[in-house]
Design a protein around this motif. Structure first.
Motif, short mmCIF file in Angstrom:
data_model
loop_
_atom_site.label_atom_id
_atom_site.label_comp_id
_atom_site.label_asym_id
_atom_site.label_seq_id
_atom_site.Cartn_x
_atom_site.Cartn_y
_atom_site.Cartn_z
N TYR A 111 0.80 -1.22 0.00
CA TYR A 111 0.00 0.00 0.00
C TYR A 111 0.84 1.28 0.00
O TYR A 111 0.28 2.38 -0.06
CB TYR A 111 -0.92 0.02 1.23
N GLU A 131 -3.86 2.20 -0.89
CA GLU A 131 -4.93 1.22 -0.98
C GLU A 131 -4.51 -0.09 -0.32
O GLU A 131 -3.46 -0.64 -0.65
CB GLU A 131 -5.31 0.99 -2.44
N VAL A 132 -5.34 -0.58 0.58
CA VAL A 132 -5.03 -1.80 1.33
C VAL A 132 -5.95 -2.92 0.89
O VAL A 132 -7.18 -2.76 0.88
CB VAL A 132 -5.19 -1.55 2.85
N TYR A 179 -0.88 4.14 5.03
CA TYR A 179 -1.81 3.03 5.25
C TYR A 179 -3.22 3.61 5.25
O TYR A 179 -3.58 4.36 6.15
CB TYR A 179 -1.50 2.32 6.56
N HIS A 180 -4.01 3.29 4.25
CA HIS A 180 -5.31 3.94 4.04
C HIS A 180 -5.16 5.46 3.99
O HIS A 180 -6.08 6.20 4.38
CB HIS A 180 -6.30 3.56 5.13
N TRP A 208 -9.34 9.95 11.58
CA TRP A 208 -8.40 9.09 12.28
C TRP A 208 -8.46 9.26 13.80
O TRP A 208 -8.59 8.28 14.53
CB TRP A 208 -6.97 9.37 11.81
#
Length: 323
Positions: free
Chosen positions: A61, A66-67, A131-132, A290
C-alpha cells in the motif's frame, strides 16, 4: 496500531441540553461543556507526508494508500515468525528511542521525525505511512485521544501523557507495539494509576494466551483488572492479526465477550493493545477520520505488544534489543 470493529458506530458528542457524560445528572452545557472546550486536545498543523528511500522494502500500500486484505488462518510458518522477530525488535527499538525524547515543549511532529528517521536507519519502512492514506510514520495520542492521533505542531505540556504507536515493516512483515509515556513531573496521581493499570492489563492478558483456550480469556483478563480499579475498557478499537499484512481478519477484543469462542492456536501472531479510560469508554472521531477521543474528554492510556503463540504460551515479539 489498532483496528476498528466494523460493526461499531462512532458516538455523537452530547448536545448542550443532553445529560453530561460525566454522570453528574446536570445538563452538559452547565457542567463540562466549557471546561472541556478549554482543556481538550485540538488539531494542529500537519506537515506533508515524508518520503522513504527507494532501497527500503515497501508494503503493497506504500505508493497508493490502498489496502487489500487477504484471507488466511492467522497461523504463520516458522520462517515468517523468524522474520517477525526481527520486525518486532526493530519496532521496539524505535519506540524505546522515541520515548527517550518525550519531554515538555517537544512537538508530536518532532517525535514523528525521530521515528521516521530511526526506521529508515534500521532498514525498515514505518508501516502507518500511507496506510489507508495515514500521513505520518507513527501515531501520537495525547491525554483524551484514544488512538490514531496524527503528529502535528502541538507541543507536549508538563502533566500530559502521550501514547507512541510504532509499527515497522522489514523483511516483508510487520511488528507493532506502543506505550504510554508521562510528560514532565506534574502528571496527577489518577493518571499515573491509569497508566500503571493499563500496563498491567496487557501483562495479565499476555499471561492468559496459550493454545486451546478461547480468545475471550484475553478480554476477560483485561476487563476484570480494569473494572477492579474503576476504569473503562474501549470496545470500538481492538487488537488484530499481523504478519505479512499489517492487519488481518483476526480480531482480538479487549473486553469480556462470551461469544468469542474461537480457540487460540500455536503459530498464530496477533497484537494485544488494551485502551483503558478514566471515564466513558465510548469515543468520538475527529473530522480527519483518524483521531479518536473519549466521549467525555477524560484521559486514556494504552500499551501494545505483538505475540506469537507457542506450544505452552506466548512469546512477545516486540521487546527491544538487550542493552
Amino acid at each position: 496500531m489498532t483496528t476498528q470493529q466494523t460493526q461499531t458506530q462512532t458516538q455523537q458528542p452530547p448536545k448542550s441540553n443532553d445529560p453530561c457524560p460525566c454522570g453528574s445528572g446536570r445538563k452538559f452545557k452547565r457542567c463540562h461543556k466549557d471546561a472541556d472546550a478549554a482543556a481538550r486536545i485540538r488539531p494542529g498543523k500537519v506537515t506533508p507526508m515524508r518520503t522513504v528511500p527507494a532501497h527500503i522494502g515497501r508494503p503493497p500500500y506504500a505508493d497508493t494508500g490502498e489496502v487489500v486484505r487477504k484471507a488466511g488462518t492467522g497461523i504463520q510458518t516458522p520462517e515468517i515468525i523468524e522474520r517477525m522477530r526481527t520486525a518486532g525488535r526493530v519496532a521496539a527499538d524505535v519506540l524505546q528511542l522515541v520515548g527517550t525524547h518525550v519531554r515538555p515543549g517537544i512537538t508530536t511532529e518532532e517525535l514523528d521525525v525521530i521515528a521516521h528517521e530511526a526506521c529508515i536507519e534500521r532498514g525498515a519502512y514505518p508501516s502507518p505511512l500511507n496506510y489507508h492514506g495515514y500521513p505520518k510514520a507513527i501515531c501520537t495520542s495525547v491525554n483524551e485521544v484514544i488512538c490514531h492521533g496524527i503528529p502535528d505542531d502541538r507541543r507536549l505540556e508538563d502533566g500530559d501523557i502521550v501514547n507512541l504507536d510504532v509499527t515497522a515493516y522489514i523483511g516483508g512483515v510487520h511488528g507493532d507495539t506502543n506505550a504510554t509515556y508521562e510528560v514532565g513531573d506534574s502528571v496527577d496521581e489518577e493518571t499515573k494509576r491509569l497508566v500503571r493499570v493499563t500496563r498491567e492489563c496487557l501483562e495479565l492478558a499476555v499471561a492468559e494466551v496459550r493454545p486451546g483456550r478461547p480468545f475471550n480469556v484475553i478480554g476477560q483478563a483485561i476487563q476484570g483488572h480494569a473494572d477492579a480499579h474503576g476504569f473503562g475498557v474501549v470496545r470500538s478499537f481492538i487488537g488484530h492479526g499481523i504478519g505479512e499484512q499489517f492487519h488481518t481478519d483476526l480480531q482480538i477484543l479487549h473486553y469480556d465477550e462470551p461469544r468469542q469462542t474461537r480457540l487460540i492456536e500455536e503459530g498464530m501472531t496477533f497484537t494485544i493493545e488494551p485502551m483503558i479510560t478514566i471515564g466513558d469508554h465510548r469515543h468520538r472521531l475527529w473530522e480527519d477520520g483518524w483521531t479518536a477521543t473519549t466521549l467525555d474528554y477524560k484521559r486514556t492510556a494504552q500499551f501494545e505488544h505483538t505475540l506469537v503463540v507457542t506450544a505452552d504460551g506466548a512469546e512477545i515479539l516486540t521487546l527491544p534489543t538487550p542493552s
